[in-house]
Design an enzyme around this catalytic site. Structure first.
Site: not given
Ligand code: SF4
Length: 381
Positions: A139, A363, A132, A136, A112, A125
């Site tokens: 997220c 995100c 990913c 995290c 996206e 963005c």
């Molecule tokens: S916040 Fe989400 S997209 Fe950003 S590095 Fe951490 S897991 Fe990856």
């Protein structure tokens, strides 16, 4: 704090190289495009013509490339401009000033991008990876793990496509020209280092080689891959580095940003200050405000002590909770107190606007929603 999420891996996919998309002109510099055109038996200047349509005029429809001979137009455009991004959804909010696009890539991966219009600028963005691997826990993207790195052209094409949307006048009250690009969509940009740096070079090269943006208007975010930050500092690029810190102490950051188990807060900040010294660019410290997790006054004071006197600016980000998540945004009074303490320590601090909340703006949220909608197992997962 809970333990970190488990990332499931399809056993059949282990060891399989992800299928990359077809080559596109944005993968290549101008000499590379000229060589490709020569392979097609065409004169080298055709590479400049097609590049000028794509980067200069934001045109990708061969029918509009009337300076190319009709007999070779389709073949040239088909070879140099294969379709990389297939729109799945485009949504607008904030009275049309924010537009979020969800794309399906050639292998079915979802990514996206977001277009944000302001009175004085237009920002996109963009995503640098499908998924990913940084895990995290707060997220949406981090929950699903990494599918694959995006190609240089898949990264660039998000910006070029949305530059075309802006140029069409679709973002009311904003200038028609894309001016800023932030690598803050899905993925950890510095984990896809070579393609991200090549994408930056395409974005800043003057047309017809690239999009002609100012280096100073490009921001690359990272969770703190220290060797890659140091390498970026040596690239002779003066892009802004945005460091997603999210916690000033190793104990909490080890959980919120698991890569901290490899590179600690002090090492990451040292690399950030070296980046600022080398480039002269102020480092943006990103800090998601998470209720009762990282928003305590003592953490604001600790952060203030770490950043005082440094070439840094803190961007506090009200967390946009993912559906069903136990993570929530800090209450406004807590957020205000955090800001006050940082400013009292002499640290420049702002709270980021929360564009796109109505459209799963954090995100990975749009892609996660699409997966939920299209996967019948998701309802019970
Ligand atoms: S916040 Fe989400 S997209 Fe950003 S590095 Fe951490 S897991 Fe990856």
């Amino acid at each position: 704090m809970t333990s970190l999420p488990l990332i499931s891996v399809d056993p059949d996919a282990r060891g399989r190289r992800p299928a990359m998309p077809p080559r596109h002109l944005a993968d290549l510099d101008l000499p590379g495009r000229q060589a490709l055109v020569a392979e097609l038996g065409e004169p080298a200047f055709r590479a400049k013509q097609v590049s000028n349509h794509y980067f200069g005029r934001l045109v990708r429809d061969p029918a509009q490339m009337t300076d190319l001979p009709a007999a070779t137009r389709e073949r040239l455009a088909g070879t140099l401009l294969p379709t990389l991004l297939n729109p799945v959804r485009e949504m607008a909010c904030d009275d049309g000033a924010t537009r979020k696009a969800l794309w399906r890539l050639h292998d079915g991966s979802l990514v996206e991008s977001v277009l944000m219009g302001y009175p004085d600028r237009v920002t996109v963005c963009i995503s640098s990876q499908a998924g990913c691997g940084m895990a995290c826990p707060f997220c949406a993207t981090g929950q699903a793990g990494l599918t694959r790195n995006l190609s240089t052209a898949e990264i660039v094409d998000q910006a070029v496509y949305l530059a075309g949307v802006a140029a069409s006048g679709a973002v009311a009250g904003s200038p028609p020209r894309l001016s800023h690009v932030v690598f803050m969509g899905m993925g950890e940009p510095l984990a896809n280092y070579a393609r991200v740096v090549a994408a930056i070079r395409r974005l800043v090269a003057p047309a017809p080689e690239g999009l002609g943006l100012s280096q100073r208007h490009i921001t690359v975010s990272t969770v703190g891959l220290v060797p890659a930050i140091r390498r970026l500092a040596s690239e002779d690029l003066s892009v802004t580095l945005a460091l997603s810190l999210h916690a000033p102490d190793d104990e909490l950051r080890d959980e919120l940003v698991p890569v901290n188990q490899r590179w600690k807060v002090s090492e990451v900040l040292d690399a950030a200050w070296d980046y600022a010294d080398t480039t002269g660019r102020r480092v943006s410290i990103e800090y998601a405000m998470i209720k009762d997790v990282n928003d305590q006054p003592w953490r604001a004071d600790l952060l203030g002590r770490l950043l005082a006197g440094k070439l840094a600016h803190v961007n506090l980000i009200p967390l946009n909770p993912t559906p069903g998540s136990r993570w929530d945004a800090s209450p406004k009074p807590v957020e205000r107190e955090f800001v006050r303490r940082l400013r009292d320590a002499g640290v420049s601090t702002t709270v980021r606007d929360t564009r796109g909340r109505e459209i799963d703006g954090a995100c990975g949220q749009l892609a996660a929603a699409e997966d939920r909608d299209s996967d019948p197992r998701a309802a019970t997962a």
